[in-house]
Design a protein around this motif. Structure first.
Motif, mmCIF file in Angstrom:
data_model
loop_
_atom_site.group_PDB
_atom_site.id
_atom_site.type_symbol
_atom_site.label_atom_id
_atom_site.label_comp_id
_atom_site.label_asym_id
_atom_site.label_seq_id
_atom_site.Cartn_x
_atom_site.Cartn_y
_atom_site.Cartn_z
ATOM 1 N N VAL A 83 -6.905 0.877 -3.343
ATOM 2 C CA VAL A 83 -7.736 -0.055 -2.566
ATOM 3 C C VAL A 83 -7.971 -1.326 -3.378
ATOM 4 C CG1 VAL A 83 -10.061 -0.467 -1.662
ATOM 5 C CG2 VAL A 83 -8.895 1.677 -1.142
ATOM 6 N N GLU A 84 -8.298 -1.158 -4.644
ATOM 7 C CA GLU A 84 -8.574 -2.311 -5.511
ATOM 8 C C GLU A 84 -7.306 -3.105 -5.803
ATOM 9 O OE1 GLU A 84 -10.439 -0.570 -8.903
ATOM 10 O OE2 GLU A 84 -12.199 0.124 -7.768
ATOM 11 N N LYS A 85 -6.202 -2.415 -6.068
ATOM 12 C CA LYS A 85 -4.946 -3.090 -6.416
ATOM 13 C C LYS A 85 -4.346 -3.860 -5.246
ATOM 14 C CE LYS A 85 -1.871 -0.883 -8.880
ATOM 15 N NZ LYS A 85 -0.981 0.208 -9.374
ATOM 16 N N THR A 86 -4.641 -3.395 -4.024
ATOM 17 C CA THR A 86 -4.027 -4.021 -2.848
ATOM 18 C C THR A 86 -5.030 -4.828 -2.016
ATOM 19 O OG1 THR A 86 -4.365 -2.015 -1.519
ATOM 20 C CG2 THR A 86 -2.254 -2.243 -2.675
ATOM 21 N N GLU B 107 3.216 6.019 -2.527
ATOM 22 C CA GLU B 107 4.405 6.807 -2.880
ATOM 23 C C GLU B 107 4.465 7.035 -4.376
ATOM 24 O OE1 GLU B 107 8.162 8.096 -4.102
ATOM 25 O OE2 GLU B 107 7.408 6.097 -4.627
ATOM 26 N N ALA B 108 4.162 5.983 -5.147
ATOM 27 C CA ALA B 108 4.208 6.102 -6.604
ATOM 28 C C ALA B 108 3.147 7.079 -7.106
ATOM 29 C CB ALA B 108 4.012 4.730 -7.244
ATOM 30 N N ALA B 109 1.934 6.989 -6.537
ATOM 31 C CA ALA B 109 0.860 7.892 -6.952
ATOM 32 C C ALA B 109 1.182 9.330 -6.570
ATOM 33 C CB ALA B 109 -0.461 7.457 -6.315
ATOM 34 N N SER B 110 1.752 9.519 -5.403
ATOM 35 C CA SER B 110 2.093 10.851 -4.934
ATOM 36 C C SER B 110 3.216 11.470 -5.768
ATOM 37 C CB SER B 110 2.509 10.805 -3.463
ATOM 38 O OG SER B 110 2.914 12.068 -2.997
ATOM 39 N N GLY B 111 4.174 10.633 -6.162
ATOM 40 C CA GLY B 111 5.309 11.127 -6.942
ATOM 41 C C GLY B 111 4.903 11.614 -8.315
ATOM 42 N N LYS B 112 3.834 10.985 -8.855
ATOM 43 C CA LYS B 112 3.341 11.356 -10.184
ATOM 44 C C LYS B 112 4.496 11.492 -11.174
ATOM 45 C CE LYS B 112 -0.841 13.574 -8.402
ATOM 46 N NZ LYS B 112 -0.697 13.036 -7.044
ATOM 47 N N TYR B 113 5.320 10.446 -11.231
ATOM 48 C CA TYR B 113 6.509 10.476 -12.074
ATOM 49 C C TYR B 113 6.153 10.455 -13.558
ATOM 50 C CZ TYR B 113 8.319 8.874 -7.598
ATOM 51 O OH TYR B 113 8.619 8.756 -6.263
ATOM 52 N N ASP B 114 6.899 11.218 -14.328
ATOM 53 C CA ASP B 114 6.715 11.121 -15.766
ATOM 54 C C ASP B 114 7.508 9.920 -16.276
ATOM 55 O OD1 ASP B 114 9.438 11.841 -15.998
ATOM 56 O OD2 ASP B 114 8.958 13.961 -16.226
ATOM 57 N N ASP B 115 7.424 9.649 -17.570
ATOM 58 C CA ASP B 115 8.047 8.446 -18.126
ATOM 59 C C ASP B 115 9.556 8.414 -17.873
ATOM 60 O OD1 ASP B 115 5.632 7.560 -19.003
ATOM 61 O OD2 ASP B 115 5.880 8.271 -21.066
ATOM 62 N N GLU B 116 10.216 9.575 -17.993
ATOM 63 C CA GLU B 116 11.664 9.625 -17.802
ATOM 64 C C GLU B 116 12.041 9.341 -16.349
ATOM 65 O OE1 GLU B 116 15.559 9.769 -18.878
ATOM 66 O OE2 GLU B 116 13.787 9.793 -20.186
ATOM 67 N N GLU B 117 11.269 9.917 -15.441
ATOM 68 C CA GLU B 117 11.537 9.679 -14.019
ATOM 69 C C GLU B 117 11.320 8.211 -13.654
ATOM 70 O OE1 GLU B 117 10.450 13.825 -11.736
ATOM 71 O OE2 GLU B 117 8.801 12.666 -12.604
ATOM 72 N N ARG B 118 10.252 7.611 -14.191
ATOM 73 C CA ARG B 118 10.003 6.186 -13.935
ATOM 74 C C ARG B 118 11.154 5.341 -14.472
ATOM 75 N NH1 ARG B 118 4.894 4.945 -12.239
ATOM 76 N NH2 ARG B 118 3.357 6.619 -12.390
ATOM 77 N N LYS B 119 11.659 5.714 -15.640
ATOM 78 C CA LYS B 119 12.774 4.983 -16.242
ATOM 79 C C LYS B 119 14.011 5.091 -15.356
ATOM 80 C CE LYS B 119 15.634 4.862 -20.413
ATOM 81 N NZ LYS B 119 15.872 5.506 -21.739
ATOM 82 N N ILE C 37 0.844 -1.204 0.000
ATOM 83 C CA ILE C 37 0.000 0.000 0.000
ATOM 84 C C ILE C 37 0.876 1.251 0.000
ATOM 85 C CG2 ILE C 37 -1.567 1.381 1.419
ATOM 86 C CD1 ILE C 37 -2.895 -1.259 2.297
ATOM 87 N N LEU C 38 1.911 1.258 0.832
ATOM 88 C CA LEU C 38 2.801 2.417 0.910
ATOM 89 C C LEU C 38 3.570 2.623 -0.401
ATOM 90 C CD1 LEU C 38 4.209 1.983 4.534
ATOM 91 C CD2 LEU C 38 2.544 3.679 3.736
ATOM 92 N N VAL C 39 3.981 1.535 -1.026
ATOM 93 C CA VAL C 39 4.659 1.640 -2.325
ATOM 94 C C VAL C 39 3.730 2.288 -3.346
ATOM 95 C CG1 VAL C 39 5.530 0.299 -4.288
ATOM 96 C CG2 VAL C 39 6.276 -0.264 -1.971
ATOM 97 N N GLU C 40 2.470 1.868 -3.354
ATOM 98 C CA GLU C 40 1.501 2.417 -4.304
ATOM 99 C C GLU C 40 1.207 3.883 -4.001
ATOM 100 O OE1 GLU C 40 0.434 0.937 -6.912
ATOM 101 O OE2 GLU C 40 0.951 -1.172 -6.558
#
Length: 315
Positions: free
Chosen positions: A246-249, A78-90, A73-76
């Motif tokens: 909620v659904e993913k976890t 953090e990822a949602a909060s970061g709102k990383y663009d494609d380059e940042e995710r890479k 849940i915390l990983v999800e």
């Protein structure tokens, strides 16, 4: 990459456990028992060298209280909060790959070289541990990193712990419920007596950098629980993102993905995921003994009251 890392670590651990003789499956460090399958004495010896960052997301929970679930849940979040663009995710994926963090991000798991590799991970790092507060690296408190402490009612925790321990051969021999209950309630299990963890964490109730939450609270209202976590860690997430997480976890969703995420060990990590399974296993005498132990040790503490023992641990 994180999922691949977990699979590799667990695959290696499962392979190596066959090489560990029954008498060597457990070891002691500073008076506490640990499973040799996933913990290493050398790692524990240098645990205090771990360099915490002030923005680290720390999750603490006794074994089988739901740390794998809440950690995801915390990983999800953090990822949602970061709102990383494609380059940042890479870039984040590259850092994770190059760091070779091929293990659960539990502080006490794995080889001693992990702490150097963890320095390469991008912020914010989500880090988990089963350790009691007095055994955590001092830098966690010195850097004032925020700590989410997870608890679960002790009866369901004990039942879940037995099934996991036997499925993973953590002990020299398989234990039946009566044998394990005796060990659990006397603290003769890895990470020690559960009630001691409650007693120690009760000292941190007024620490603004520590938040307490229960497994049962999240089960009853996952969205509300996630909102509390997001507020505590300053995650910026929308209502829609919360609902998606909620659904993913959900237990079903994580169990369905368990072989992909955790490999062969997945089936051992996700069993029932319900509240109250203890009622099918505890004898009347064991109920009374656990109730007495709770009453004598932690019932009158503030944290003990937060756990709502009378709600979740009474027939």
């Amino acid at each position: 990459m994180a999922q691949a890392g977990m699979r590799e670590f667990l695959k290696k651990a499962l392979a190596e456990k066959e090489e560990i003789s029954p008498s060597d499956r457990l070891f002691f460090h500073n008076g506490e028992m640990y499973p040799a399958m996933i913990c290493c004495p050398q790692t524990l010896k240098i645990l205090d060298t771990f360099e915490t960052r002030s923005d680290d997301v720390i999750l603490v929970g006794y074994p089988k209280t739901g740390t794998n679930w809440v950690g995801q849940i915390l990983v999800e979040l953090e990822a949602a909060s970061g709102k990383y663009d494609d380059e940042e995710r890479k870039n984040r994926s590259m850092w994770q790959r190059e760091s070779e963090l091929s293990l659960f991000p539990y502080l006490e798991f794995g080889d001693p070289g992990k702490f150097e590799r963890m320095k390469q991970l991008p912020s914010r790092r989500v880090i988990k541990t089963h350790l009691a507060p007095q055994r955590l690296p001092k830098s966690i408190f010195q850097k004032k990193a925020k700590i989410l402490v997870l608890f679960r009612n002790p009866k369901d925790t004990a039942v879940s712990y037995l099934h996991f321990a036997n499925s993973m051969n953590l002990f020299p021999t398989q234990k039946n419920w009566d044998e394990f209950f005796s060990d659990f309630i006397s603290g003769k299990v890895p990470w020690g007596l559960y009630f001691d963890h409650i007693i120690e964490w009760n000292k941190y109730l007024d620490d603004k950098n520590v938040m307490f939450i229960t497994y049962e609270e999240i089960k009853e209202n996952a969205a509300l629980g996630m909102k509390k976590m997001a507020d505590f860690f300053d995650f910026s997430v929308s209502e829609q993102e919360i609902q998606s997480i909620v659904e993913k976890t959900s237990f079903k969703a994580m169990k369905d993905r368990s072989s992909e995420t955790y490999g062969e060990m997945g089936k051992n990590l996700f069993r029932k995921g319900i509240v109250g399974d203890w009622k099918n296993i505890f004898s009347e005498d064991q109920n009374e003994e656990m109730d007495r132990k709770f009453k004598e040790s932690v019932a009158r503490t503030k944290l003990g009251m937060i756990l709502k023992y009378d709600v979740y641990c009474k027939c």
